[in-house]
Scaffold this active site. Sequence first.
Site, PDB file in Angstrom:
ATOM      1  CE  LYS A  82      -3.886   2.109   2.531  1.00 28.55           C
ATOM      2  NZ  LYS A  82      -4.792   2.019   3.707  1.00 28.55           N
ATOM      3  CB  SER A 162      -8.161   4.039   2.601  1.00 32.83           C
ATOM      4  OG  SER A 162      -7.357   3.376   3.577  1.00 32.83           O
ATOM      5  CB  SER A 186      -8.702   1.280   5.527  1.00 33.67           C
ATOM      6  OG  SER A 186      -9.394   2.482   5.325  1.00 33.67           O
TER       7      SER A 186
HETATM    8  N1  GLN Z   1     -13.250   5.039   5.941  1.00 32.46           N
HETATM    9  C1  GLN Z   1     -12.667   5.514   7.151  1.00 32.46           C
HETATM   10  C2  GLN Z   1     -12.191   6.925   6.957  1.00 32.46           C
HETATM   11  O1  GLN Z   1     -12.394   7.445   5.926  1.00 32.46           O
HETATM   12  C3  GLN Z   1     -11.549   4.610   7.587  1.00 32.46           C
HETATM   13  C4  GLN Z   1     -10.340   4.747   6.770  1.00 32.46           C
HETATM   14  C5  GLN Z   1      -9.218   3.878   7.230  1.00 32.46           C
HETATM   15  O2  GLN Z   1      -9.408   2.895   7.935  1.00 32.46           O
HETATM   16  N2  GLN Z   1      -8.019   4.272   6.852  1.00 32.46           N
HETATM   17  O3  GLN Z   1     -11.618   7.529   7.821  1.00 32.46           O
END
Ligand code: GLN
Length: 496
Positions: A82, A162, A186
């Site tokens: 990632k 994400s 995410s």
């Molecule tokens: N969707 C959540 C956010 O936008 C979690 C994102 C994540 O876990 N990095 O903050």
Amino acid sequence: MTNPADLTLAQLRDALKAKKVSSLEATDAYLARIEKAKVLNTFVTVTADKARDMAKASDARLAKGPNNSDVGDLEGVPLGVKDLFCTEGVLTTAGSHILDGFQPRYESTVTANLWRDGAVMLGKLNMDEFAMGSSNETSYYGNVINPWRREGDDAPLTPGGSSGGSSASVAARLCAGATATDTGGSIRQPASLTNTVGVKPTYGRVSRWGVVAFASSLDQAGPMAQDVRDAAVMLKSMAGHDPKDSTSIDRAVPDYEAALGQSIKGLKIGVPKEYRIDGMPEEIENLWSQGIAWMKDAGCEIVDISLPLTKYALPVYYIVAPAEASSNLARYDGVKYGHRASDYQDILSMYENTRAEGFGDEVKRRILIGTYVLSAGYYDAYYLRAQKVRKKIFDEFTDAFSKVDLILTPSAPSAAFGLGEKTSDPVQMYLNDVFTVTGNLAGLPGASVPAGYDKQGLPLGLQLLARPFDEETMFKGMYALEQAAGANRRPQEWWA
Ligand code: GLN
């Protein structure tokens, strides 16, 4: 033999050690696939030369024999990373324009651990900007396309976020496995949307050193994998104490793979009634009931539990996470990293113009919210209160885990949705994490396992949560769930 890129990570690891295939052959097979799958937009950077060099070095070590001490647990296995993990000398973007041209001088601990164990880096994977999002649509590098489509429908769907580049590339077999991070869901939500296995370890199990920070008290790295065994193998390598991260915990890392297949008879599985939310598709309800039945069949005792503070988890998360983000993102000022605006009069307008140009809308929204909840007049009303509720959520889980060993819930409130479907309403997007943020707020380990399909053939996952540092019990439960569900379909390769 078959294409090495069709093997699971564990199968490839064994084939490499048995010299049935070389790391260079496997690496070239993946690079060829990545080339053909450009339409999915999963990679921001493909490091083909580096991958081949690493593969050749692995093959030289493997030539000494599988038991030679130079041969690592992941020797020769090609992985995706990632683009939130700093990789020495390799562009690291966090999916943001503001990190243009940023080549870290150091390697994150997680990736260093993987390379120490012999893994090969194929490249850096697309993601929501600074990991803020649930659909990969906030990336400066464009959205990722889910390899899964609804039956008889070509509409492009999100791979979740994400870690959308990680989930889509594992689902499309563009890498044997991938690293990912989970601040609010995410890893688990994209895993659920792509029929992959995602594990968010206990906060402190995996070092955050060299991972671009979003919300430091919630961020945790983990594997995105083809199956439960692969996730166990990867986590073993990624985890461990790191003196460079003061929040990493000095505890021995168990052999998670050894836990797979162990009986789960007698385990108590908690089913929290508050996770049965309004408007949840019937298919998800049914899958959850099915999951409960599978655990019962495996000899577990099902315990109805109540977690009444669940309804506060998303509001608390959307105070704490932006607050920490606004502080962490203050460092992107056009001086130390990446992009700098070309048009400015003085240092203040340089900062302002750089940040205005460099950050996307969602990141700006988080910085504004975070700055607001931390400001002098509102700190007590929002940030401090959110911290207090967070502690109560933790206490509620601690109490639940005095009665049960694992908690079973759906991973996400829906299957993969269409690109563009939720971008106009941020709250709709935030609701994707309703089942996962609780685990981050309480620091618990959590995982998503493929469990079934909706009427349109899209994958759905179930989540298991465990006691802090009890990933072993979680892996036992995950394996049992995987065996019972047998949800191991692959998407059709419409892109190749
Ligand atoms: N969707 C959540 C956010 O936008 C979690 C994102 C994540 O876990 N990095 O903050």
